[in-house]
Design an enzyme around this catalytic site. Structure first.
Site, PDB file in Angstrom:
ATOM      1  N   ASP A   1      39.662  41.632  46.270  1.00 43.88           N
ATOM      2  CA  ASP A   1      40.382  40.522  45.654  1.00 43.88           C
ATOM      3  C   ASP A   1      39.469  39.332  45.384  1.00 43.88           C
ATOM      4  O   ASP A   1      38.549  39.041  46.157  1.00 43.88           O
ATOM      5  CB  ASP A   1      41.513  40.087  46.599  1.00 43.88           C
ATOM      6  CG  ASP A   1      42.379  38.985  46.029  1.00 43.88           C
ATOM      7  OD1 ASP A   1      42.999  39.220  44.977  1.00 43.88           O
ATOM      8  OD2 ASP A   1      42.419  37.898  46.631  1.00 43.88           O
TER       9      ASP A   1
ATOM     10  N   GLU B   1      38.303  42.889  41.438  1.00 44.07           N
ATOM     11  CA  GLU B   1      39.171  42.011  40.638  1.00 44.07           C
ATOM     12  C   GLU B   1      38.305  40.805  40.286  1.00 44.07           C
ATOM     13  O   GLU B   1      38.192  39.842  41.046  1.00 44.07           O
ATOM     14  CB  GLU B   1      40.414  41.594  41.417  1.00 44.07           C
ATOM     15  CG  GLU B   1      41.457  40.895  40.558  1.00 44.07           C
ATOM     16  CD  GLU B   1      41.764  39.474  41.013  1.00 44.07           C
ATOM     17  OE1 GLU B   1      42.236  38.686  40.175  1.00 44.07           O
ATOM     18  OE2 GLU B   1      41.530  39.143  42.183  1.00 44.07           O
TER      19      GLU B   1
END
Length: 635
Positions: A316, A369
């Site tokens: 993330d 990401e």
């Protein structure tokens, strides 16, 4: 009265040297609470890193939470590790560390950073546990190198476990064990190759969706215990479905029991707030330049792949790690030693992480990401890349959704929005993401973004998914997308499963099921999904009709597919298309099929003509349905 804490250690001198060098990647075997037998006595060995502590005690329900009852011993080697064996402590015991800091004489109660289980929030104690489990996924583990390769279909169903489906009788989320039945069978039915869980590591605050972690080594107790989460993963593996875990090494919350100011000092977070505090999320940023912190983070990534058999990690907020000026104004950040904006420590950490993951495990993938144009994110470290296996294609997501929300009459003026992705799609190994971030905070659901009347909205959504599945790259869809959810996602409530009582929503589920089947069974759609020789334009400039035509290619050129997309509600008859070779065009997929809720306009077998078109020697005349995507094979 102090109880006996026996001097005992799981650390060798070599362990200590690796830890301090930032190269120990199995720290979960040493730190934390370990159920052992020492000199014939059963109990628990505890170890915690707290170099600024004057003393550390284990407090728990076995000593009435009293400080000093079970003091740990500090190691002689200046590693800052406190450790000791406490006889009589058993599995299930609740505990914390009481840390008396040398900084301002502070006293802190901290959860164990390496705890294998945590109390159900809002309670915050750690729980003594083990990881004993008899796995039944040998077949999956031995074959996943092929299943997870870049030339294999990679279709991901992104899930928030707390809100996928509720037990309506008891108004609660499903347990891990219940999901092993209901979720596994559902994902298999719709045909996804992988499931991706939004963070399942323990987190205190439900509205964070799991992205503010306090228990990095513990699956959340909201849905069951560690073995029950293993059972869920095992069930997916037995069904032939890979499991990807969202992992958050970018920041952590300031909760008092967590990692922040762990021993009174900035132990895990960077001491300079310009590098150690995230203004957007009001959270703390790891100190990637501190070797012991690097060992902690990489050990954590390895832990989930090792002990929980995860098939991949979606990392993330990578962009926030890579740039010193991320979400900061001038004067709020300090350039690196070369005068640049890159966080050199974070870049080095990411490369070490990916190097270790791919060295240690066959058949896994790390997925970034990452929302910027940072170069070579999914290229090997030894070639100068960051070493991820794949990267989210945020530009495709943004441009595509912007295009689709426009009324079809205006799309002719925005042809570049829908074609631009092909100018850079092979610069990385991209995943096309339609994730949870796109259906919250007033952005509307995917169906809610589509223009036109109800029929057109559903046709547009079917077309969006068809374009996505025939575009190069892996695929990711957030739960609810497959049933045509009307409302935005709400982490507190179940998906609107009652929508499947209605045919248009059934049609969305059917079209996605068939697209997954097409993607998996047609090599042209996955064998070369990350290389330029797997795609070829036929025509991208028919803006007047808002039509795209292209070829998808695999290893066998005879099995290439011709894809035609019509982004308007006008039926286009006798539409000429140049084709790669002579033969008969057979329609193998049509998003306008009546079983999906379409109008049923289709093509029978079409013989090619020896007439030049689109720069090709052979062509064919086809019918393109309204707001439809048609896929042909040439026989």
């Amino acid at each position: 009265m102090k109880k006996e804490v026996q001097v005992h250690s799981l650390f060798s001198d070599f362990d200590i040297s690796l830890f301090r060098a930032g190269k120990h990647y199995r720290l979960y075997e040493k730190f934390g609470a370990h159920i052992l037998e020492v000199d014939g006595e059963k109990g628990v060995y505890f170890a915690v890193w707290a170099p600024s502590a004057k003393s550390v005690s284990v407090i728990g329900d076995f000593n009435y939470w009293l400080e000093g009852e079970h003091p740990l011993n500090v190691r002689w080697d200046e590693s800052g590790i406190w450790e000791g064996f406490i006889p009589g402590v058993e599995k299930g015991a609740k505990y914390k560390y009481k840390i008396h800091s040398s900084i301002d004489d502070m006293k802190l109660e901290k959860a164990d950073p390496y705890a294998l289980k945590c109390e159900h929030p809002p309670n915050t104690a750690s729980i003594v546990w083990d990881l004993e489990y008899k796995w039944k996924d040998k077949k999956h583990m031995s074959s996943r190198k092929d299943k997870n390769s870049l030339s294999s279909p990679y279709s991901i169903y992104e899930v928030h476990l707390g809100s996928w489906r509720k037990n309506m009788d008891e108004n609660r989320s499903l347990t891990y064990v219940e999901m092993a039945d209901e979720l596994v069978s559902y994902v298999k039915e719709v045909g996804f190759t992988h499931v991706e869980f939004m963070p399942i590591m323990e987190y205190p605050y439900d509205p964070s969706w799991g992205y503010q972690l306090t228990g990095y080594f513990a699956p959340t107790s909201r849905f069951g215990d560690p073995q029950e989460f293993m059972y869920l993963t095992d069930a997916f593996h037995k069904a032939g479905i890979g499991v990807i875990l969202d992992w958050v090494p970018s920041h952590f919350p300031e909760d008092k029991h967590g990692l922040g100011k762990f021993d009174g000092s900035n132990l895990y977070e960077h001491p300079d707030p310009r590098k150690g505090y995230h203004p957007d999320w009001k959270s703390l940023i790891f100190n990637y330049g501190r070797n012991e912190v690097r060992s902690f983070l990489i050990s954590n990534a390895i832990f989930w792949l090792d002990k929980y058999h995860a098939d991949g990690l979606r990392v993330d907020a990578v962009a926030s790690m890579l740039y010193l000026d991320y979400s900061r104004e001038d004067g709020e950040w300090e350039p690196n030693e070369h005068g640049g904006r890159e966080n050199l420590d974070a870049i080095s950490f990411v490369r070490d992480l990916n190097t270790e993951v791919y060295k240690s495990f066959d058949g896994v993938q790390t997925i970034a990401e990452e929302s910027t144009s940072f170069p070579m994110v999914s290229r090997p470290v030894d070639l100068g890349g960051l070493g991820f296996g794949m990267k989210w294609m945020m530009g495709w997501m943004h441009d595509t959704l912007e295009y689709f929300k426009k009324d079809s009459i205006y799309r002719q003026y925005h042809q570049n929005d829908i074609t631009f992705s092909m100018t850079y799609t092979f610069t990385e190994n991209f995943v096309l993401p339609l994730s949870h971030d796109e259906v919250v905070y007033g952005k509307k659901s995917l169906l809610g973004r589509m223009p036109g009347d109800d029929w057109q909205r559903f046709a547009n959504l079917r077309l969006l998914y068809s374009y996505m599945f025939t575009h190069p790259g892996a695929k990711l869809l957030f739960m609810g997308a497959e049933i045509g959810q009307y409302e935005e996602w709400n982490y507190n409530t179940s998906l609107d499963w009652h929508l499947l009582d209605y045919e248009p929503h059934q049609g969305i589920k059917k079209v996605l099921t068939d697209l997954n089947k097409l993607y998996k069974t047609r090599p042209a759609l996955h064998e070369k999904q990350f290389t330029a020789d797997g795609f070829e334009w036929i025509s991208y400039d028919d803006s007047q009709n808002s039509v795209l035509t292209y070829i998808r290619k695999g290893e066998d050129p005879k099995k290439s597919l011709v894809v035609v997309c019509n982004f308007t509600p006008t039926v286009l008859k006798d539409y000429s298309v140049g084709v790669p070779h002579s033969g008969k065009l057979k329609e193998i997929f049509n998003s306008d099929n009546e079983k999906y809720g379409g109008s049923g306009i289709k093509n029978k077998s079409i013989k090619t003509k020896k007439e030049s078109f689109h720069g090709r020697d052979n062509s064919a005349e086809i019918t393109i349905p309204p707001l439809g995507c048609v896929v042909f094979e040439i026989l």
